[in-house]
Design a protein around this motif. Structure first.
Motif, PDB file in Angstrom:
ATOM      1  N   LEU A  43      68.409  -4.215 -28.615  1.00  0.00           N
ATOM      2  CA  LEU A  43      68.514  -3.444 -27.529  1.00  0.00           C
ATOM      3  C   LEU A  43      68.838  -4.647 -26.167  1.00  0.00           C
ATOM      4  O   LEU A  43      68.508  -5.498 -25.932  1.00  0.00           O
ATOM      5  N   PRO A  44      69.746  -3.592 -25.351  1.00  0.00           N
ATOM      6  CA  PRO A  44      69.887  -4.288 -23.911  1.00  0.00           C
ATOM      7  C   PRO A  44      68.584  -4.742 -23.510  1.00  0.00           C
ATOM      8  O   PRO A  44      67.547  -3.977 -23.718  1.00  0.00           O
ATOM      9  N   ALA A  45      68.352  -5.729 -22.551  1.00  0.00           N
ATOM     10  CA  ALA A  45      67.065  -6.119 -22.042  1.00  0.00           C
ATOM     11  C   ALA A  45      66.539  -5.137 -21.180  1.00  0.00           C
ATOM     12  O   ALA A  45      65.290  -4.935 -21.226  1.00  0.00           O
ATOM     13  N   SER A  46      67.428  -4.438 -20.464  1.00  0.00           N
ATOM     14  CA  SER A  46      66.400  -3.341 -19.801  1.00  0.00           C
ATOM     15  C   SER A  46      66.089  -2.265 -20.638  1.00  0.00           C
ATOM     16  O   SER A  46      64.632  -1.697 -20.178  1.00  0.00           O
ATOM     17  N   THR A  88      61.039  -9.570 -15.454  1.00  0.00           N
ATOM     18  CA  THR A  88      62.148  -9.733 -16.348  1.00  0.00           C
ATOM     19  C   THR A  88      62.110 -10.568 -17.456  1.00  0.00           C
ATOM     20  O   THR A  88      60.970 -11.552 -17.173  1.00  0.00           O
ATOM     21  N   PHE A  89      62.586 -10.622 -18.557  1.00  0.00           N
ATOM     22  CA  PHE A  89      62.699 -11.600 -19.475  1.00  0.00           C
ATOM     23  C   PHE A  89      64.232 -12.357 -19.385  1.00  0.00           C
ATOM     24  O   PHE A  89      65.192 -11.501 -19.492  1.00  0.00           O
ATOM     25  N   LEU A  90      64.139 -13.618 -19.417  1.00  0.00           N
ATOM     26  CA  LEU A  90      65.647 -14.078 -19.444  1.00  0.00           C
ATOM     27  C   LEU A  90      66.100 -14.304 -20.909  1.00  0.00           C
ATOM     28  O   LEU A  90      67.414 -14.291 -21.018  1.00  0.00           O
ATOM     29  N   CYS A  91      65.286 -14.314 -21.980  1.00  0.00           N
ATOM     30  CA  CYS A  91      65.671 -14.385 -23.314  1.00  0.00           C
ATOM     31  C   CYS A  91      64.425 -13.986 -24.346  1.00  0.00           C
ATOM     32  O   CYS A  91      63.444 -13.738 -23.921  1.00  0.00           O
ATOM     33  N   TRP A  92      64.866 -13.958 -25.456  1.00  0.00           N
ATOM     34  CA  TRP A  92      64.287 -13.438 -26.629  1.00  0.00           C
ATOM     35  C   TRP A  92      63.032 -14.101 -26.746  1.00  0.00           C
ATOM     36  O   TRP A  92      61.876 -13.635 -27.031  1.00  0.00           O
ATOM     37  N   SER A  93      63.068 -15.357 -26.665  1.00  0.00           N
ATOM     38  CA  SER A  93      61.679 -16.245 -27.017  1.00  0.00           C
ATOM     39  C   SER A  93      60.831 -15.916 -25.675  1.00  0.00           C
ATOM     40  O   SER A  93      59.446 -15.945 -26.130  1.00  0.00           O
TER      41      SER A  93
END
Length: 473
Positions: A302-305, A335-340
């Motif tokens: 999914l897109p981050a949003s 916000t999250f910058l990446c999946w980790s």
């Protein structure tokens, strides 16, 4: 002012773009719309247009044919392509005909409108800045060898602000989130790049203070820089978030074949299946369920949003069901910058819940049982529910169930069920015009008079008084 013409055979799409896009923020205005290529050409005969936004697949005259004609008749006009197709091969012809950008309709979400228009606005301004006799853009130079590099920014903040061409061979995309390493293709350095897999270009000084990751692009021979940029942009919008763990010391390796691979959008059924696992709460205390949830959530891409929306819905549900646990201050970051970072946050969430269980000296299995009982109270509040029956369903004895339920939730099961039912009744009274007898039945009370008495005990008002007071506001 940039005058815009929108061409699409779907009237709802045209009206949606005209009303929802922040045109004024980028000095743009929509001066016309057309349902097909022929209507668009008729409009262009009578009106000056700076930007043509056209669908690709239309009756009467396709978007591809329209672009061919416009490129000949109006060579200075910028063109952006609207398409339902995300297959790069499908829209590559439009880009080669001179379209400055393309927009996948399935990616047009409100939170991305500014990004889309900002990108197009930047490309148009860069075109206008070029001297009249400037030779063909370097975008059309073809890579003779196999490898290129890209620096991709994490999050919404641009890597750099400034001109498109920077020192050390780095070229900046209009919105500043992507830097492509594109030195003179005749430099001997390219031989070194192609022969040494571990070789890295000099990193751009402008981006060193930002959040970014380096990507090595393989098998790009024969592509133009413009084609490659489109592929990299698509990659950053979706897969980069999930491929990047935030702490790489080596470049992320991507081939053109991977960048071109079809990426179908997840179906509503797939999303709902993951939401069901997320909101079942078992993953909070069960490691196997946690691993399964992470795997399924990552597969959705999914897109981050949208991922943030999914997790926010979980937080709301958790706080609603477990008010006592919510006092621990569990919040979602901006916000999250990446999946980790997502996995780390979910792991932290589990630790908080585990700490609570440890403080109460309850096993994880018992905590999961109580959480299941809380969910039953919310999901089945309109049906007769008794503590003894719910205790059996969650595999606990009645006495131990009552003891543990109050220790975790702060109320006995019956007290909590009554609060849940009255809260739902408040919602019905405030937000619907349903009769009170209907509300009583749908919140677990067969007797309207008994429901009214319990409601007044909990709120200090009769149901009718509560509804009237809400309407007066």
């Amino acid at each position: 002012m940039i005058d815009v013409l929108i061409v699409d055979d779907d009237k709802l799409v045209r009206k949606g773009l005209m009303s929802a896009m922040p045109w004024d923020s980028f000095g743009m205005r929509v001066i016309g719309e057309a349902a097909n290529g022929e209507k668009a050409l008729e409009f262009l005969k009578e009106n000056h247009v700076d930007l043509l936004m056209t669908d690709v697949a239309m009756p009467v005259m396709s978007g591809i044919e329209l672009i061919r004609i416009v490129r000949k008749r109006y060579p200075d006009m910028a063109i952006a392509v609207l398409t339902l197709h995300q297959d790069f091969e499908y829209i590559q012809e439009a880009l080669r005909l001179g379209a400055v950008d393309y927009i996948a309709k399935v990616q047009l979400e409100k939170e991305r409108f500014e990004e889309v228009l900002g990108r197009i606005h930047g490309l148009i301004l860069n075109q206008r800045r070029k001297p009249p006799n400037e030779p063909a853009s370097v975008d059309q130079d073809v890579y003779p060898l196999d490898t290129a590099y890209a620096v991709l920014g994490l999050g919404d903040h641009p890597l750099v602000n400034g001109p498109r061409q920077h020192s050390q061979g780095w070229r900046v995309e209009a919105d500043g989130h992507i830097l492509l390493w594109t030195p003179d293709l005749r430099e001997e350095l390219w031989t070194e790049v192609n022969s040494d897999r571990e070789w890295l270009p000099p990193l751009p000084d402008q981006a060193l203070d930002a959040d970014w990751r380096l990507v090595r692009l393989r098998h790009i021979a024969g592509l133009t820089q413009f084609d490659l940029l489109q592929m990299v942009r698509n990659y950053r919008q979706r897969d980069f978030f999930y491929d990047c763990n935030g702490y790489e010391t080596n470049p992320i390796e991507k081939s053109v074949q991977e960048l071109q691979a079809d990426q179908p959008e997840p179906s509503e059924r797939e999303i709902e299946a993951v939401k069901e696992i997320l909101h079942a709460f078992r993953w909070v205390h069960d490691s196997q369920s946690f691993e399964e949830l992470c795997s399924q959530l990552r597969k959705l891409r999914l897109p981050a949003s949208k991922l943030m929306q999914l997790l926010y819905g979980f937080i709301v549900d958790w706080s609603r069901l477990f008010k006592a646990l919510a006092k621990t201050g569990i919040t979602l970051p901006d916000t999250f910058l990446c999946w980790s970072e997502v996995v780390a946050w979910m792991g932290g969430f589990r630790e908080v819940a585990a700490t609570l269980s440890g403080h109460l000296q309850l096993s994880r299995e018992v905590t999961v049982s109580i959480m299941s009982a809380v969910k039953i109270a919310h999901d089945e509040l309109e049906f007769p529910l008794f503590a003894v029956d719910v205790a059996k369903r969650v595999n606990l004895s009645r006495s131990y169930f009552n003891q543990c339920f109050k220790a975790i939730v702060g109320y006995s099961f019956n007290e909590y069920l009554r609060r849940v039912r009255i809260d739902k009744a408040r919602e019905y009274l405030a937000q619907t015009a349903k009769p009170i007898v209907w509300i009583a039945e749908h919140t677990g009370y067969a007797d309207e008079k008994y429901f009214s008495r319990i409601f007044r005990e909990q709120t200090g008002l009769l149901p009718s008084e509560y509804r009237n007071r809400h309407r007066q506001r």
